[in-house]
Design a protein around this motif. Structure first.
Motif, PDB file in Angstrom:
ATOM      1  N   MET A  39       0.870  -1.205  -0.145  1.00  0.00           N
ATOM      2  CA  MET A  39       0.133   0.077  -0.271  1.00  0.00           C
ATOM      3  C   MET A  39       0.867   1.271  -0.018  1.00  0.00           C
ATOM      4  SD  MET A  39      -2.909   0.025  -0.585  1.00  0.00           S
ATOM      5  CE  MET A  39      -4.465  -1.145  -0.710  1.00  0.00           C
ATOM      6  N   SER A  85       3.680   1.568  -1.103  1.00  0.00           N
ATOM      7  CA  SER A  85       4.285   1.914  -2.290  1.00  0.00           C
ATOM      8  C   SER A  85       3.398   2.524  -3.274  1.00  0.00           C
ATOM      9  CB  SER A  85       4.664   0.671  -3.219  1.00  0.00           C
ATOM     10  OG  SER A  85       5.482  -0.156  -2.162  1.00  0.00           O
ATOM     11  N   ARG A  86       2.357   2.293  -3.288  1.00  0.00           N
ATOM     12  CA  ARG A  86       1.076   3.144  -4.105  1.00  0.00           C
ATOM     13  C   ARG A  86       1.377   4.655  -3.775  1.00  0.00           C
ATOM     14  NH1 ARG A  86      -3.753  -0.003  -5.011  1.00  0.00           N
ATOM     15  NH2 ARG A  86      -3.522  -1.649  -6.678  1.00  0.00           N
ATOM     16  N   CYS A 117       4.230   6.292  -5.265  1.00  0.00           N
ATOM     17  CA  CYS A 117       4.034   6.471  -6.554  1.00  0.00           C
ATOM     18  C   CYS A 117       3.199   7.728  -6.790  1.00  0.00           C
ATOM     19  CB  CYS A 117       3.422   5.139  -7.243  1.00  0.00           C
ATOM     20  SG  CYS A 117       4.276   3.954  -7.254  1.00  0.00           S
ATOM     21  N   ILE A 128       5.038  10.909  -6.329  1.00  0.00           N
ATOM     22  CA  ILE A 128       5.979  10.997  -7.460  1.00  0.00           C
ATOM     23  C   ILE A 128       5.234  11.504  -8.552  1.00  0.00           C
ATOM     24  CG2 ILE A 128       7.565   9.981  -9.117  1.00  0.00           C
ATOM     25  CD1 ILE A 128       8.290   7.945  -7.136  1.00  0.00           C
ATOM     26  N   LEU A 129       3.986  11.093  -9.033  1.00  0.00           N
ATOM     27  CA  LEU A 129       3.394  11.513 -10.085  1.00  0.00           C
ATOM     28  C   LEU A 129       2.938  12.920  -9.815  1.00  0.00           C
ATOM     29  CD1 LEU A 129       1.394   8.230 -10.867  1.00  0.00           C
ATOM     30  CD2 LEU A 129       2.520   9.801 -12.621  1.00  0.00           C
ATOM     31  N   MET A 143       5.970  15.133 -10.301  1.00  0.00           N
ATOM     32  CA  MET A 143       6.129  15.496 -11.856  1.00  0.00           C
ATOM     33  C   MET A 143       5.287  16.363 -12.269  1.00  0.00           C
ATOM     34  SD  MET A 143       8.113  12.473 -13.513  1.00  0.00           S
ATOM     35  CE  MET A 143       9.522  12.239 -12.643  1.00  0.00           C
ATOM     36  N   VAL A 159       6.213  20.053 -11.387  1.00  0.00           N
ATOM     37  CA  VAL A 159       7.028  20.332 -12.248  1.00  0.00           C
ATOM     38  C   VAL A 159       6.510  20.902 -13.697  1.00  0.00           C
ATOM     39  CG1 VAL A 159       9.037  19.786 -13.636  1.00  0.00           C
ATOM     40  CG2 VAL A 159       8.860  19.324 -11.125  1.00  0.00           C
TER      41      VAL A 159
END
Lengths: 333, 625, 324
Positions: free
Chosen positions: B1, B3-4, B7, B10-11, B14, B17
């Protein structure tokens, strides 16, 4: 990993580098009787008298007045002191200075591309593999065929044409003052991001798809292994199996290819930089080629080779660390 | 969980940015758009900008332009009036052996007197007297004096101190010589009040000690050209203490002070380098308000407060930048293909000036024995060459290659607009295109009557075929030439020039034909005629023309001290050159350039010039002021 | 050998991916061979030039170039020649060289093996694109030079793969029997071991050709190819420097791009189909997975790295090769 192996590996790297240096020394000397001819400045509107004086002075300055062997020794000595040579540009800037100016800018493009590719690619690939046969899986497959067959620079031209010129979403060409006006302020950083957006976009697509494909295959091949079935049978949850066991093992080949790509970080974006007029190593090299600036060209070659060797060495050593199954030194055999 | 969540984070990062990147993405906000000052933005196409500004260093790229603006020469040559205009020097004249000026009543050079005075064997040199403008100053406020002049010419003549930077400041015609082995002054040729002018017989009054000096030059008319209009004067107070035998100019390891001097030039020109704003991509020049030459009404000579040269790698980028309004003008000319881009633009003006550079087809008419081939043997025949000259249809070339934007060059290689030198009798290729082709075929029928099935003539069974060396940009021109020469049964093919064509092919006479650009004017005939038609070693005389009479005439032309005789001889030479059928003119391309008219207007173009030139700078008016 | 190839072509045809690949490839070969008849204008003929910078119309389906007024559609057709020739010739030469080196290294072993592997290491380290630029600077720009450089740098990957396969085959029974019977080394290498790796060679030829076509486009784009020849990469370069972006002439850019896409796509399909045929376990062309990634970013670098990665990347490598 034994110390002996590490030392052997390093010595081997130095040996290869030595051979590369020698090759590099001889390449500009091929095909001409008088290698100094390659270093004479363009004749322009000079008369014979002027040109003869300049030839003689160039010979002395660049050390062509001694024997080839002595020149070779001087070259080695020069490299040992970290001097990659002096460019033929006006003002005789040192090659190492020119490279130092440009490398960070090339890295902005290539490192970003690699980062985006790795992060998104692995996520997408792992997900696609886990849901084998699903829509994502097929999408990744089709995408990979298309992106391989479409050269990256073609995509870059298309993006440049539409997103840059027609629709003006991004600057069509890099701002010529990008490098000189950079001062770590928010504006400057935003400017860099805007200008870098198109080149990165053009190359990131291929990168993402590539990593996605590799991850997918790697995950599939690991997922079929016996120990995964065992883990499942033991009753571990899906996520644990996926992240703790499958991915960790599937990452190994990805890491290797990552390592391989590192050497391409600096030398690989020549075409993209040329299209967008991005002031990185690629355009430096192309300009050196157009102006026949041999010291600069050879200096860049040495730099790139050295960097590639270093990257390979580090990758090798890391790989042996990560995968205990692999026989030391046998990883790439 | 977890890790989701990682992720997702991180998305999200981005995306942030990306949003940052998209802010203000109207294509960048370069300073130009909001600039209301009188700064002119000029686009330069090149691979790199110089990092140092030593004016004798380079002849490539933007460096000569910058140097000529930051530094000054003694005089400047005005093409239109064919006279020398004051720059650093206010007045100048040839002087006779008594020290009197050799001038006519209206102040022009009295060439007849000059000739009678100095042509004899009893004189070794011609003295020229100069008077500097007493208001001339360096950019740091110091006055320009004769010491700077002496220092400059002395340094240029002393190879040991100036290396080949001195060779680029060409002082060969100055009779001030150093021995290149010992480094000692062999013969003095610059005379100021403090260095023995009066003792030598060159009178300088006490009050003129800082402004008057004499130069002794070679006994040719052309001597003065390079000395007064190409040698940029250096400041003695900046360089004298730095330059020594251990630390000469243009060494690969200059001392820090020397490097500092290169990068912070002190010049006496109309502009000064703004070292703060200047970088590897942009050069900024600011106008000097203490420049000694002003416009007629006393205001500044040049109408821009500052010039900003911006480097672009590619002409397309520069044109785009101009279209977007980031530039006011381009330094380089553009190809005729781009004309269509500007037909709708209200604020961009397209300028077309007749060109001065002629592209010529050069025939290798006299190769050495070891370079001789069957084809080149054919070229040694002057009738054969005349046939080729007849077949070249310049109007056709201009229409097809230049899209009509060009003019023809007469076979004497001097344009009619060059009134002093143009000789209409040198134009020996006349008649309509059809007549000329007929005549060419007639000549060739006597030489090589046999033809193969494609219509090409045969020489001993082999097709008459030549290779034309050219750069990739000349491929189109060569393709059209192919069609023209096909009409007389000669085949030509494109051959790549490669990287250093001079050393590989041209100097050794190892080619059949090639394309070369030529330009002859009153200011350069001395050097150019010699280089193109006389000199046999490593010069522009690729085809090794070696005509004794022509050489003598050219030599006479260079050495005569009477300008009228000189121009007459040039006209004669022009005819002889035409008769050699050696360099066949193909076309003279118009110079196309663009400039914006929304911020400033008043662009003027003269022959061969782009919109950005000194005349434009004198003539600019600003829209917002 | 003949029986094998009969099977091989038929099998390829039956494979859906292989079929598309073969059809498109045949179409391209047809274009290349019969270019003079298919193209409405001859781009080499100066008298057939039209007005510069025309938009697509009936007389010029893809318009004309801004710089010279050549018909773009004709140039597209003539461009197949360069791509196909450079790609195929390099692919075949690389296959030969790689096979030879792999066989020698794998079978002869010992000093020869080390020597060849050292050479491979050196080849890997030298940055190929800059080296190509330097060599064309010195020796002149021609496709021969490009083919030469690709071959010299391209055999390394294949050699490694062949070598690992040879190492496996070396221990098989029939090879040992031949050795006992006293056959010479060369005989064993070429009559016994080589057939065992033929499938790898054919597959590699197809895939290398695909990769080389992309790389050649890149090099031509940089201006390193023969300036008189018409190639897709050069068309893209001319489009860019001739101002197609400024004028918005998208047809000049898209046309050669489609050409490159079709040629690479077809050969890749053939290669993938071959690989699926020979490696039924890896259904999705795992062997060239990294080929995809890098081909986009770093053309030459990638290809050569990829070829090497085959051996390193898969822990189950030995098993794959043996099953084939």
């Amino acid at each position: 990993m034994g110390k002996g192996y590490v030392i052997k590996r390093i010595l081997y790297t130095i040996f290869i580098f030595f051979i590369v240096i020698t090759l590099n020394f001889f390449i500009p000397r091929i095909g001409v009787e008088d290698p100094a001819e390659r270093y004479y400045p363009a004749q322009g509107n000079m008369t014979d008298i002027e040109y003869d004086i300049i030839k003689q002075l160039t010979r002395e300055q660049y050390g062509f007045d001694v024997s080839t062997f002595q020149q070779y020794l001087r070259y080695l000595n020069q490299l040992l002191h970290g001097d990659l040579g002096t460019s033929l540009q006006a003002g005789s800037p040192k090659v190492i200075d020119l490279i130092a100016e440009r490398v960070p800018w090339t890295l902005v493009l290539s490192a970003s591309t690699m980062l985006i590719g790795v992060v998104f690619g692995i996520l997408i690939g792992a997900y696609a593999a886990w849901r084998r046969g699903g829509w994502l899986d097929n999408a990744v497959l089709s995408a990979s065929t298309i992106t391989t067959a479409l050269p990256g620079f073609f995509l870059a031209l298309l993006f440049s044409l539409y997103m840059g010129f027609e629709w003006e979403w991004f600057p069509a060409y890099t701002d010529p003052n990008l490098v000189s006006s950079f001062d770590w302020s928010w504006e400057a950083i935003s400017n860099v991001l805007q200008n870098a957006a198109l080149p990165i976009l053009a190359t990131a697509i291929g990168s993402i798809v590539g990593y996605a494909q590799s991850t997918r295959n790697s995950v599939i091949s690991v997922a079929d292994e016996d120990f995964i079935t065992t883990a499942r049978a033991k009753g571990l949850s899906n996520n644990t199996v996926l992240y703790k066991h499958v991915l960790r093992n599937a990452m190994l080949p990805i890491v290797t290819s990552l390592g391989m790509s590192i050497s391409g970080l600096i030398g690989g974006s020549v075409v993209i930089e040329q299209i967008f007029n991005w002031n990185g190593m690629g355009t430096l090299f192309l300009n050196a080629n157009n102006t026949n600036d041999y010291p600069l060209m050879m200096g860049i070659m040495i730099f790139l080779s050295g960097f590639a060797l270093l990257a390979n060495l580090v990758t090798d050593l890391c790989y042996s660390l990560l995968d205990p199954r692999v026989k030391l030194g046998g990883a790439r055999r | 969980m977890s890790s989701r969540i990682v992720c997702k984070r991180i998305l999200a990062l981005m995306l942030c940015v990306c949003c940052l990147a998209l802010t203000g993405c109207s294509g960048g906000n370069y300073a130009r758009r909001t600039d209301n000052s009188r700064t002119l933005y000029i686009g330069v196409v090149g691979s790199s900008f110089p990092v140092s500004y030593m004016p004798w260093f380079s002849r490539d790229g933007i460096a000569p332009t910058i140097s000529s603006m930051v530094f000054s020469t003694l005089l400047s040559y005005d093409e239109e009036s064919a006279t020398y205009q004051p720059a650093l020097a206010k007045e100048w004249c040839y002087v006779d052996r008594e020290g009197n000026p050799i001038v006519t009543e209206d102040g022009q050079v009295d060439y007849d007197k000059l000739e009678s005075e100095y042509s004899g064997r009893d004189t070794q040199c011609i003295p020229i007297r100069f008077k500097l403008d007493e208001n001339a100053t360096w950019s740091d406020g110091t006055k320009v004096t004769v010491e700077d002049i002496y220092f400059t010419f002395d340094l240029a003549a002393n190879q040991k101190l100036s290396n080949h930077a001195g060779a680029l400041a060409w002082v060969n015609d100055l009779m001030h010589k150093y021995d290149s082995n010992t480094g000692k002054l062999r013969r003095q040729g610059i005379y100021t009040y403090d260095t023995g002018a009066n003792e030598k017989g060159y009178y300088i009054a006490e009050e003129d000690r800082d402004t008057v000096f004499y130069l002794e030059t070679n006994k040719v008319l052309g001597a003065i050209t390079s000395l007064v209009s190409t040698v940029l004067i250096l400041p003695k107070h900046q360089y004298a203490d730095i330059i020594s035998l251990d630390n000469p100019l243009y060494s690969t390891a200059p001392s820090d002070e020397l490097r500092h001097a290169y990068e912070n030039p002190i010049g006496c020109g109309a502009w000064v380098l703004d070292t703060e704003k200047t970088s590897g991509q942009e050069i900024v020049l600011r106008r000097r308000d203490d420049y000694h030459i002003t416009a007629e009404d006393g205001s500044a000579l040049y109408k821009a407060d500052a010039l900003s040269f911006i480097l672009y790698q590619d002409i397309n980028v520069a044109i785009y930048a101009l279209k977007k309004g980031h530039l006011d003008v381009l330094d380089s000319s553009i190809s005729a293909n781009y004309a269509g881009l500007f037909s709708d633009e209200k604020e961009i003006a397209l300028f077309s000036a007749p060109g001065t550079y002629a592209q010529c087809l050069v025939l290798n008419m006299n190769p050495t024995e070891d370079r001789m081939t069957e084809e080149r043997r054919m070229l040694t025949n002057p009738d054969f060459r005349r046939a080729i000259a007849l077949a070249v249809d310049q109007e056709d070339m201009i229409l097809n290659v230049l899209g009509g934007r060009g003019q023809a060059m007469p076979s004497g290689l001097i344009l009619p607009s060059n009134e002093d030198l143009y000789n209409p009798d040198a134009n020996i290729i006349t008649g309509t295109a059809k007549e000329r082709v007929e005549e060419a075929n007639a000549i060739l029928d006597t030489l090589y009557p046999e033809k193969d099935k494609d219509g090409y003539r045969l020489n001993g069974g082999k097709r008459v075929s030549f290779e034309v060396l050219g750069s990739p940009g000349e491929q189109e021109a060569i393709s059209f030439l192919q069609v023209l020469l096909q009409r007389v049964g000669i085949e030509i093919k494109y051959a790549a020039k490669g990287n250093s064509p001079e050393t590989t092919y041209l100097y050794g006479g190892n080619f059949d034909m090639t394309i070369q650009g030529v330009i002859f004017s009153a200011g350069n005939v001395d050097i150019m005629f010699n280089s193109h038609f006389v000199s046999l070693s490593r010069s522009s005389n690729y085809g090794r023309l070696n005509n004794k009479e022509l050489n003598q005439t050219i030599n006479k032309m260079r050495t005569t001290l009477n300008q009228n005789t000189k121009y007459d001889l040039v006209k004669e030479i022009s005819t002889v050159i035409a008769q050699q059928y050696y360099k066949l003119p193909l076309y003279v391309s118009d110079t196309l350039s663009i400039a914006r008219t929304d911020r400033c207007q008043g662009w003027v173009v003269s022959e061969g010039a782009t919109a950005f030139n000194m005349d434009s700078l004198e003539n600019l008016t600003w829209v917002n002021h | 050998m003949k029986k094998q190839s009969n099977n091989f072509f038929l099998r390829l045809w039956r494979h859906p991916k292989g079929r598309t690949g073969i059809i498109i490839a045949m179409l391209l070969v047809f274009c290349a061979v019969f270019a003079a008849y298919l193209a409405p204008y001859d781009p080499y003929d100066v008298t057939q030039r039209a007005e510069k910078g025309l938009s697509p119309s009936w007389s010029h389906p893809l318009g004309t170039t801004i710089t010279t007024g050549q018909d773009i559609f004709s140039m597209l057709i003539y461009g197949t020649r360069v791509s196909l020739i450079v790609g195929l010739v390099t692919g075949i030469c690389t296959a030969f060289l790689g096979a030879l080196m792999g066989l020698l290294a794998g079978y002869v072993g010992g000093f020869v093996d080390s020597l060849i592997m050292r050479i491979v290491d050196i080849m890997l380290v030298i940055p190929t694109l800059p080296l190509t630029i330097v060599l064309t600077n010195i020796f002149g720009k021609s496709y021969f030079m490009i083919i030469f450089i690709f071959t010299v740098f391209g055999w390394t990957g294949l050699a490694r793969v062949i070598r690992s396969q040879v190492l496996v085959l070396k221990n098989s029974n029939y090879v040992k029997a031949a050795e006992l019977a006293g056959a010479s080394r060369w005989h064993i290498m070429f009559r016994h071991i080589l057939p065992g790796v033929t499938h790898l060679l054919i597959m590699s030829t197809a895939l290398t050709s695909a990769g080389i076509m992309v790389a050649e486009a890149g090099l031509s784009f940089l201006g390193l190819g023969d300036p008189t020849a018409i190639s897709w990469g050069k068309m893209l370069a001319d489009a860019q420097s001739g101002g197609a972006l400024l004028f918005g002439h998208w047809w000049w850019i898209i046309a050669p791009g489609i050409g490159i896409f079709l040629s690479v796509f077809s050969f890749m399909r053939i290669g993938l189909a071959l690989e699926e045929m020979f490696n039924p376990r890896m259904k999705q062309g795992a062997g060239v997975r990294k080929l995809f990634k890098s081909l986009n970013n770093t053309y030459i670098q990638g290809i050569f790295d990829e070829m090497n990665e085959d051996a390193a990347g898969k822990p189950a490598d030995g098993k794959e090769a043996a099953k084939a």
